[in-house]
Design a protein around this motif. Structure first.
Motif: not given
Length: 390
Positions: A302-324
């Protein structure tokens, strides 16, 4: 920031505990030759900031050319007369990357200067001291994230009784809440929906690690209910471990690392809070790096932090939830302008839901546009759905 807080506390002490949001300025009789002393005292009272902070504030507070900008509300006073303050309880990249761009956009559209403060620690005591000091300085429009879901209401009532307008944002507080409205997402809704997507990707079978933050917080409990409700609807899915009371990124890293080691059969992991998500993203990255044969766990953060965005880009994470968060900053500050112009809430204390956007590899470069569009749509409904005209 500590120096800033100390200075603010000095202002509060000088105000002798009185907020005075609705009062006028008092005339003072100055002794001969006191002008220089007064200016020196004011210089000492000014919050001390690093050069970088001063440069950032200078950029944010520069005069904006707002000619040709379409506004939802026509202001009755000069923009400089609106004293709007935004408070966030402790240092957090979510505030800087999401909330600030929202209220800064509103400031540009209306030619306003929006003051803000970030607390030194996530406690109601610190929040009270900082906010009361800002009120003593003359601020009367407040957008506040309640540090404590129960204690925040006492602060809100104090401000409102003194003539201020208050909007709670970022998360819900206990009922009956005192703020004019709460502007935030529906944490139950996105937690439920994200878990449903995880279960579908898992083929309707498997074990999930549920990563939560402060279990004493009403918002965390709603997130927990959302995850558990989705799991209850899937006969082949169970929660193998629930991790709770994560208050820092480091705690998230340690607890997720321990849970991964203790649950080798897990097929999914979900973190529904931003701090826990950053810790989880880092823990998963190290887990895969040190375990070459480890199977991939379907992961939601949850939340598009740098750690989460990096994880989405390299495949570590599959879905991110961007709270508005952008919408919370934009809509919350716009609502304060409406209230300052004499508009009233149709339903005092209403929860204005700001929604969310799922982030995947398909929209990772465009989801912010979706967030801004969603925010504008909600803002356009304020007059008809939530407000009474003066």
């Amino acid at each position: 920031m500590k120096k800033r807080l100390i200075s603010l506390l000095c202002v509060t002490a000088m105000a002798v505990g009185l907020i005075g949001c609705g009062g006028g300025e008092k005339e003072e009789t100055k002794a001969p030759g006191s002008e220089a002393q007064t200016e020196a005292a004011k210089a000492e009272e000014k919050p001390t900031e690093t050069q970088a902070q001063e440069e950032t504030r200078a950029v944010k507070n520069q005069e904006i050319d707002t000619s040709g900008v379409e506004r939802a509300l026509q202001l009755s006073k000069d923009p400089g007369e609106y004293k709007l303050h935004v408070y966030w309880p402790a240092p957090d990249t979510y505030f800087e990357d999401n909330i600030q761009p929202g209220y800064e956009q509103l400031a540009k559209e209306y030619g306003l200067t929006v003051d803000y403060a970030i607390g030194t620690e996530w406690t109601q005591d610190v929040e009270n001291q900082v906010v009361e000091a800002k009120a003593a300085e003359g601020y009367d429009l407040f957008m506040i994230y309640g540090a404590d879901t129960s204690g925040a209401n006492a602060l809100y009532k104090e401000l409102i009784d003194a003539g201020c307008k208050v909007v709670n944002y970022g998360g819900k507080v206990d009922d009956p809440q005192q703020a004019a409205a709460t502007v935030c997402g529906d944490v139950y809704d996105y937690s439920y929906a994200a878990t449903k997507q995880m279960i579908e990707a898992m083929g309707g079978e498997g074990e999930i690690i549920n990563v939560l933050e402060n279990l004493g917080d009403v918002n965390t409990l709603e997130r927990q209910k959302g995850v558990e409700a989705a799991v209850a609807e899937a006969e082949g899915v169970t929660i193998c471990q629930t991790i709770g009371d994560i208050n820092t990124e480091e705690e998230g890293y340690e607890k997720v690392s321990d849970a991964l080691a203790a649950n080798p059969g897990a097929t999914g992991i979900i973190a529904t809070g931003g701090t826990a998500s950053r810790g989880m993203a880092n823990a998963l990255a190290d887990y895969y790096a040190s375990n070459g044969d480890a199977k991939h766990l379907f992961a939601v953060a949850t939340d598009p932090s740098q750690e989460v965005m990096n994880g989405l880009k390299d495949g570590t994470l599959d879905i991110g939830v961007a709270q508005n968060g952008y919408g919370q900053g934009y809509i919350g500050s716009l609502l304060l302008l409406y209230l300052s112009e004499g508009w009233t809430m149709k339903d005092p204390g209403v929860h204005i839901v700001t929604g969310y956007v799922f982030i995947t590899t398909e929209n990772i470069d465009s989801f912010t546009t979706d967030i801004e569009t969603l925010s504008k749509e909600i803002a356009s409904e304020l007059e008809t759905k939530y407000l009474n005209a003066p």
